[in-house]
Design an enzyme around this catalytic site. Structure first.
Site, PDB file in Angstrom:
ATOM      1  N   LYS A  53       0.685  -1.439   0.156  1.00 14.16           N
ATOM      2  CA  LYS A  53       0.024  -0.075  -0.079  1.00 14.16           C
ATOM      3  C   LYS A  53       0.627   1.020   0.132  1.00 14.16           C
ATOM      4  O   LYS A  53       0.477   2.146  -0.182  1.00 14.16           O
ATOM      5  CB  LYS A  53      -0.882   0.037   1.174  1.00 14.16           C
ATOM      6  CG  LYS A  53      -1.683  -1.163   1.317  1.00 14.16           C
ATOM      7  CD  LYS A  53      -2.578  -1.022   2.856  1.00 14.16           C
ATOM      8  CE  LYS A  53      -3.260  -2.286   3.158  1.00 14.16           C
ATOM      9  NZ  LYS A  53      -3.778  -1.995   4.651  1.00 14.16           N
ATOM     10  N   ASP A  86       7.724   2.850  -1.563  1.00 19.16           N
ATOM     11  CA  ASP A  86       7.346   4.130  -0.603  1.00 19.16           C
ATOM     12  C   ASP A  86       8.767   4.307   0.275  1.00 19.16           C
ATOM     13  O   ASP A  86       9.413   5.202   0.314  1.00 19.16           O
ATOM     14  CB  ASP A  86       6.487   3.669   0.613  1.00 19.16           C
ATOM     15  CG  ASP A  86       6.615   2.269   1.244  1.00 19.16           C
ATOM     16  OD1 ASP A  86       7.485   1.705   0.854  1.00 19.16           O
ATOM     17  OD2 ASP A  86       5.701   1.912   1.946  1.00 19.16           O
ATOM     18  N   ASP A 134      14.456   0.036   2.728  1.00 19.91           N
ATOM     19  CA  ASP A 134      15.143  -0.166   3.885  1.00 19.91           C
ATOM     20  C   ASP A 134      16.344  -1.366   3.709  1.00 19.91           C
ATOM     21  O   ASP A 134      17.371  -0.828   3.379  1.00 19.91           O
ATOM     22  CB  ASP A 134      13.951  -0.707   4.793  1.00 19.91           C
ATOM     23  CG  ASP A 134      14.572  -0.832   6.465  1.00 19.91           C
ATOM     24  OD1 ASP A 134      15.273  -0.046   6.769  1.00 19.91           O
ATOM     25  OD2 ASP A 134      13.913  -1.654   6.895  1.00 19.91           O
ATOM     26  N   ASP A 189       3.273   3.676   7.138  1.00 19.77           N
ATOM     27  CA  ASP A 189       2.614   3.534   8.207  1.00 19.77           C
ATOM     28  C   ASP A 189       3.345   2.985   9.374  1.00 19.77           C
ATOM     29  O   ASP A 189       4.580   2.554   8.987  1.00 19.77           O
ATOM     30  CB  ASP A 189       1.456   2.565   7.846  1.00 19.77           C
ATOM     31  CG  ASP A 189       1.942   1.273   7.694  1.00 19.77           C
ATOM     32  OD1 ASP A 189       3.036   0.940   6.779  1.00 19.77           O
ATOM     33  OD2 ASP A 189       1.396   0.114   8.349  1.00 19.77           O
ATOM     34  N   ARG A 206      -0.850   6.471   7.847  1.00 22.80           N
ATOM     35  CA  ARG A 206      -0.357   6.473   6.492  1.00 22.80           C
ATOM     36  C   ARG A 206      -0.910   7.627   5.705  1.00 22.80           C
ATOM     37  O   ARG A 206      -0.512   8.081   4.657  1.00 22.80           O
ATOM     38  CB  ARG A 206      -1.007   5.151   5.967  1.00 22.80           C
ATOM     39  CG  ARG A 206      -0.469   4.456   4.588  1.00 22.80           C
ATOM     40  CD  ARG A 206      -1.369   3.407   4.125  1.00 22.80           C
ATOM     41  NE  ARG A 206      -1.208   2.038   4.701  1.00 22.80           N
ATOM     42  CZ  ARG A 206      -0.190   1.129   4.855  1.00 22.80           C
ATOM     43  NH1 ARG A 206       1.075   1.590   3.938  1.00 22.80           N
ATOM     44  NH2 ARG A 206       0.044   0.046   5.264  1.00 22.80           N
TER      45      ARG A 206
HETATM   46  P1  IMP Z   1      13.034  -3.944   2.990  1.00 25.64           P
HETATM   47  O1  IMP Z   1      12.392  -4.955   2.209  1.00 25.64           O
HETATM   48  O2  IMP Z   1      13.736  -4.049   4.160  1.00 25.64           O
HETATM   49  O3  IMP Z   1      13.628  -2.710   2.317  1.00 25.64           O
HETATM   50  O4  IMP Z   1      11.757  -3.022   3.372  1.00 25.64           O
HETATM   51  C1  IMP Z   1      10.890  -2.213   2.528  1.00 25.64           C
HETATM   52  C2  IMP Z   1       9.546  -2.125   3.225  1.00 25.64           C
HETATM   53  O5  IMP Z   1       9.500  -1.959   4.771  1.00 25.64           O
HETATM   54  C3  IMP Z   1       9.144  -0.936   2.725  1.00 25.64           C
HETATM   55  O6  IMP Z   1       8.230  -1.127   1.694  1.00 25.64           O
HETATM   56  C4  IMP Z   1       7.863  -0.649   4.014  1.00 25.64           C
HETATM   57  O7  IMP Z   1       6.663  -1.170   3.680  1.00 25.64           O
HETATM   58  C5  IMP Z   1       8.539  -1.077   5.125  1.00 25.64           C
HETATM   59  N1  IMP Z   1       9.480  -0.103   5.835  1.00 25.64           N
HETATM   60  C6  IMP Z   1      10.627  -0.071   6.052  1.00 25.64           C
HETATM   61  N2  IMP Z   1      10.959   1.130   7.038  1.00 25.64           N
HETATM   62  C7  IMP Z   1       9.835   1.718   7.015  1.00 25.64           C
HETATM   63  C8  IMP Z   1       9.686   3.016   7.844  1.00 25.64           C
HETATM   64  O8  IMP Z   1      10.541   3.766   8.542  1.00 25.64           O
HETATM   65  N3  IMP Z   1       8.231   3.505   7.778  1.00 25.64           N
HETATM   66  C9  IMP Z   1       7.070   2.513   7.323  1.00 25.64           C
HETATM   67  N4  IMP Z   1       7.169   1.616   6.669  1.00 25.64           N
HETATM   68  C10 IMP Z   1       8.840   1.023   6.517  1.00 25.64           C
HETATM   69 MG    MG Z   2       6.152  -1.156   1.091  1.00 27.68          MG
END
Ligand code: IMP
Ligand code: MG
Length: 184
Positions: free
Chosen positions: A44, A101, A104, A160, A166
């Site tokens: 989302k 969005d 991370d 969120d 959100r």
């Molecule tokens: P990754 O796979 O570890 O890069 O995670 C990415 C996903 O984690 C993003 O698409 C977000 O949905 C969620 N996410 C990571 N950090 C945050 C944050 O600080 N706020 C909100 N959602 C986050």
């Molecule tokens: Mg995401």
């Protein structure tokens, strides 16, 4: 209750976000000209930023698709990435721009990108509203990064915390109290 009590700091305003989305749309327009390109918003979280980029595009061959992939529990990355809602059209031969969005660890996008390349996409580029470079575990090239954020949970503009905040029209950090209040 006012959202303000839970907000520690506004990092980026709606205007700043919209301006960056426009700049990114211009870069994509310049690169692809009138070659068909598909914006793939990852739901989302990227719903608002995807709309901003889409609305600023000029390429008449721009398509918009949406994907839902598995999400988070509290602030810890889940190990597995699951596709819950897939593309409607085949990725075969398409130039795709994934819109996230926030990147991370990079796990989500690394996984989705390789999946779409395996399915025969002509190219897969990545745009993201936020990036936390200090958290990266899966090296991934971000073609169109909008904003760098600190290593802290950020909310708003699609982002969120356990489904709250959100809706905010800006990107912000949360107070410690809010963090506890909405913990699952
Ligand atoms: P990754 O796979 O570890 O890069 O995670 C990415 C996903 O984690 C993003 O698409 C977000 O949905 C969620 N996410 C990571 N950090 C945050 C944050 O600080 N706020 C909100 N959602 C986050
Ligand atoms: Mg995401």
């Amino acid at each position: 209750m006012k959202p303000n009590e839970d907000i520690k700091q506004v990092l980026f305003t709606e205007q700043q976000i919209k301006d960056r989305a426009k700049e990114i749309a211009t870069l994509i327009d310049k690169k692809y000209g009138d070659t068909p390109v598909t914006l793939v918003g990852i739901l989302k979280g990227a719903y608002a930023f995807t709309a901003d980029i889409a609305k600023a595009m000029h390429n008449p061959q721009t398509r918009v698709e949406l994907m839902v992939v598995s999400s988070y529990k509290n602030d810890t990355s889940l190990k597995e990435v699951q596709v819950i809602l897939d593309l409607k059209e085949s990725a075969q031969g398409r130039h795709l721009i994934l819109i996230e969005d926030i990147v991370d660890t990079g796990r989500t996008l690394a996984k989705i990108k390789s999946l779409l390349l395996e399915r025969g996409a002509a190219s897969v580029e990545i745009a993201t509203m936020c990036t936390k470079p200090s958290r990266r575990e899966f090296p991934i090239n971000i073609d169109y990064p909008a904003f760098e954020v600190p290593n802290e949970h950020v909310i708003g503009y699609g982002l969120d915390y356990n489904e709250v905040y959100r809706f905010l029209p800006y990107i912000a950090t949360m107070t410690k109290e809010a963090y506890e209040k909405y913990k699952k």
